[in-house]
Design an enzyme around this catalytic site. Sequence first.
Site, short mmCIF file in Angstrom:
data_model
loop_
_atom_site.label_atom_id
_atom_site.label_comp_id
_atom_site.label_asym_id
_atom_site.label_seq_id
_atom_site.Cartn_x
_atom_site.Cartn_y
_atom_site.Cartn_z
N PRO A 88 0.83 -1.21 0.00
CA PRO A 88 0.00 0.00 0.00
C PRO A 88 0.86 1.26 0.00
O PRO A 88 0.36 2.36 -0.24
CB PRO A 88 -0.81 -0.13 1.30
CG PRO A 88 -0.08 -1.10 2.14
CD PRO A 88 0.68 -2.01 1.22
N GLU A 115 1.76 -8.32 8.84
CA GLU A 115 1.93 -6.87 8.89
C GLU A 115 2.88 -6.37 7.81
O GLU A 115 3.18 -5.18 7.72
CB GLU A 115 2.42 -6.43 10.28
CG GLU A 115 1.32 -6.34 11.32
CD GLU A 115 0.13 -5.50 10.87
OE1 GLU A 115 0.34 -4.37 10.41
OE2 GLU A 115 -1.01 -6.00 10.96
N ARG A 153 -4.07 -7.88 -20.84
CA ARG A 153 -4.86 -7.17 -21.86
C ARG A 153 -3.97 -6.41 -22.83
O ARG A 153 -4.38 -6.10 -23.94
CB ARG A 153 -5.80 -6.15 -21.21
CG ARG A 153 -6.84 -6.73 -20.30
CD ARG A 153 -7.65 -5.61 -19.67
NE ARG A 153 -8.33 -4.78 -20.67
CZ ARG A 153 -9.43 -5.14 -21.31
NH1 ARG A 153 -9.98 -6.30 -21.05
NH2 ARG A 153 -9.98 -4.34 -22.20
N ASP A 168 -10.56 1.64 -24.60
CA ASP A 168 -10.74 1.42 -23.17
C ASP A 168 -10.69 2.74 -22.41
O ASP A 168 -10.05 3.68 -22.86
CB ASP A 168 -9.60 0.54 -22.62
CG ASP A 168 -9.94 -0.94 -22.65
OD1 ASP A 168 -11.09 -1.28 -22.93
OD2 ASP A 168 -9.02 -1.75 -22.40
C1 LIG Z 1 -1.90 -6.24 5.95
S1 LIG Z 1 -0.87 -5.71 4.65
C2 LIG Z 1 0.38 -4.84 5.52
C3 LIG Z 1 0.07 -3.41 5.62
C4 LIG Z 1 1.18 -2.60 6.30
N1 LIG Z 1 1.24 -2.89 7.71
C5 LIG Z 1 0.87 -1.13 6.09
O1 LIG Z 1 0.02 -0.60 6.80
O2 LIG Z 1 1.46 -0.52 5.17
C6 LIG Z 1 -0.09 -7.19 4.11
C7 LIG Z 1 0.39 -7.15 2.69
O3 LIG Z 1 -0.71 -6.95 1.80
C8 LIG Z 1 -0.25 -6.33 0.62
N2 LIG Z 1 -1.08 -5.13 0.39
C9 LIG Z 1 -1.94 -4.58 1.26
N3 LIG Z 1 -2.54 -3.52 0.72
C10 LIG Z 1 -2.08 -3.38 -0.52
C11 LIG Z 1 -2.33 -2.46 -1.57
N4 LIG Z 1 -3.17 -1.45 -1.43
N5 LIG Z 1 -1.67 -2.63 -2.74
C12 LIG Z 1 -0.80 -3.65 -2.90
N6 LIG Z 1 -0.52 -4.56 -1.94
C13 LIG Z 1 -1.14 -4.43 -0.75
C14 LIG Z 1 1.23 -6.00 0.82
O4 LIG Z 1 2.01 -6.98 0.15
C15 LIG Z 1 1.38 -6.08 2.32
O5 LIG Z 1 2.70 -6.41 2.70
#
Ligand SMILES: C[S@@+](CC[C@H](N)C(=O)[O-])C[C@H]1O[C@@H](n2cnc3c(N)ncnc32)[C@H](O)[C@@H]1O
Length: 248
Positions: A88, A115, A153, A168
């Site tokens: 994220p 996490e 795609r 698109d």
């Molecule tokens: C629960 S999340 C960890 C979030 C982290 N503690 C934070 O708040 O930034 C677990 C995993 O989900 C994936 N993930 C979660 N949200 C994402 C997003 N918006 N885009 C891409 N990957 C995501 C990532 O690989 C991350 O390491």
Amino acid sequence: MRVTVVTLFPELVAAVGDSGIPRVAMESGALQVDTISPRDFAVNRHRTVDDRPFGGGPGMLMIPETLAAAISAAKKRTIGARVLLMSPQGRRLDRAAVHALADEAALILVCGRYEGIDHRVIDTLVDEQVSIGDYVLSGGELGAMVVIDAIARRLPGVLGDAESVVQDSFEAQLLDHPHYTRPDVWQGMAVPDVLRSGDHRAIEAWRELQRLCVTATARPDLFYQRGLDERARALLTAEWLHSAATNV
Ligand SMILES: C[S@@+](CC[C@H](N)C(=O)[O-])C[C@H]1O[C@@H](n2cnc3c(N)ncnc32)[C@H](O)[C@@H]1O
């Protein structure tokens, strides 16, 4: 294009190839997707891949040894591939990013869980972090599947009609125009006459105008960024004159 996904849930990622365009891309050989699990590199009998964070706090983290071993194995499998961590905190995926990724010969997508992952793995093995939106998922797998679908795609020869990619949403900084199919009238609502006129120039002009109007209404930010070229100005002026004349 070869995509190797580093994931603790290979069966989840494999589902991306079960249907739709990614399946077509994989069957045609344009796209190869495989997975590597950090668990396969675990050394203790519990096959541990996570541990508590230093400093305390909730949740667990993916430990560096098994994750790094899985990424290194992926790099050996796909020499020269960029390593992207789904996160994220990464750069938000958009049309430009998808185009750039689809131009790569190979990619490694790393899926975090719990996490997240030990930061030293990011510092040493990750080229870029990619987010699919400003919200938190419980793992990177769905994000990786989004990347794979969006790339599929774009691969040459995958979509039957290459025109459909050009029209698109987000191509030419516009959203797509409305679409209609049979029946001509459904629940009292008729398909716009022009679409059944057989006049291809008029149909194209109607679609262009619709793309402008849909974008201006749904995504004014995109519309403003794009600005009005001569063609758009002419279409909107003609429409405005037409409505003014029919409303007197
Ligand atoms: C629960 S999340 C960890 C979030 C982290 N503690 C934070 O708040 O930034 C677990 C995993 O989900 C994936 N993930 C979660 N949200 C994402 C997003 N918006 N885009 C891409 N990957 C995501 C990532 O690989 C991350 O390491």
